[in-house]
Write an enzyme that holds these catalytic residues in place. Structure first.
Site, PDB file in Angstrom:
ATOM      1  N   ASP A 156       0.868  -1.166   0.000  1.00 15.68           N
ATOM      2  CA  ASP A 156       0.000   0.000   0.000  1.00 15.68           C
ATOM      3  C   ASP A 156       0.920   1.235   0.000  1.00 15.68           C
ATOM      4  O   ASP A 156       2.087   1.140   0.361  1.00 15.68           O
ATOM      5  CB  ASP A 156      -0.869  -0.043   1.266  1.00 15.68           C
ATOM      6  CG  ASP A 156      -1.596   1.260   1.509  1.00 15.68           C
ATOM      7  OD1 ASP A 156      -2.248   1.756   0.564  1.00 15.68           O
ATOM      8  OD2 ASP A 156      -1.519   1.787   2.649  1.00 15.68           O
ATOM      9  N   ASP A 211      -0.250   5.085   0.779  1.00 15.78           N
ATOM     10  CA  ASP A 211      -0.523   6.131   1.774  1.00 15.78           C
ATOM     11  C   ASP A 211      -0.712   5.537   3.165  1.00 15.78           C
ATOM     12  O   ASP A 211      -1.539   4.645   3.358  1.00 15.78           O
ATOM     13  CB  ASP A 211      -1.768   6.928   1.366  1.00 15.78           C
ATOM     14  CG  ASP A 211      -1.624   7.529  -0.040  1.00 15.78           C
ATOM     15  OD1 ASP A 211      -0.480   7.710  -0.486  1.00 15.78           O
ATOM     16  OD2 ASP A 211      -2.663   7.807  -0.670  1.00 15.78           O
TER      17      ASP A 211
HETATM   18 MG   LIG Z   1      -2.994   3.133   3.515  1.00 14.94          MG
END
Ligand SMILES: [Mg+2]
Ligand SMILES: [Zn+2]
Length: 168
Positions: free
Chosen positions: A7, A9
């Site tokens: 992932d 962010d």
């Molecule tokens: Mg995230």
């Protein structure tokens, strides 16, 4: 090829509220993430980023803005000796009903079509949200949740991203 699906962010870089993202021009990296990415790479994994960017179609950021941040992210990581094989992003609104928004599997299946030599059973997904580990579960892949709980046997909860290293 074994892949670490990351992932973006809140995992590699700082995350913000949706409305604050409108004013962000530069990715702010987590030092522990940089160290972890280096180690993951050293252990023979290719790295692919899988990121929900509903911010684009919901109007918080422009596609241009996304691309600018992505470009800076890749160049900063490359300067640190970290090569990102690819980045897949979902630009769709949360209610758009697409099949790529995590925890839907579209971005991973797209990656598998583009790189047919990916061995999903030797790969893993890591992230700081429930959608990340739910994606791992939906792909029947190993998942690591950073401060996210799951009772599923494929998923391990980490308190810090750097703890990943002891499991791979
Ligand atoms: Mg995230
Ligand atoms: Zn999508």
């Amino acid at each position: 090829m074994k892949v670490g699906f990351f992932d973006r962010d809140g995992t590699i870089i700082e995350d913000y509220t949706d409305s604050k993202w409108s004013y962000i021009d530069n990715p702010v990296f987590f030092a522990d993430a940089i160290r972890t990415l280096k180690e993951v790479q050293q252990r023979g994994y290719k790295i692919i980023i899988i990121t929900n960017q509903y911010l684009i179609n919901e109007g918080f950021i422009s596609l241009q803005q996304y691309k600018k941040i992505n470009k800076k992210l890749l160049s900063e990581l490359s300067g640190q000796g970290i090569n990102i094989l690819d980045v897949f992003y979902c630009p769709h609104r949360r209610n758009e009903g697409c099949n790529c928004i995590k925890p839907q599997t579209g971005m991973i299946t797209e990656a598998m079509e583009k790189y047919p030599n990916i061995k999903i059973n030797e790969s893993f997904m890591i992230g700081d949200s429930k959608v990340d580990i739910d994606l791992a579960i939906n792909m029947n892949m190993r998942g690591f949740g950073i401060e996210v709980d799951s009772s599923h046997s494929n998923v391990i909860k980490l308190t810090n991203i750097s703890d990943l290293i002891s499991y791979i």
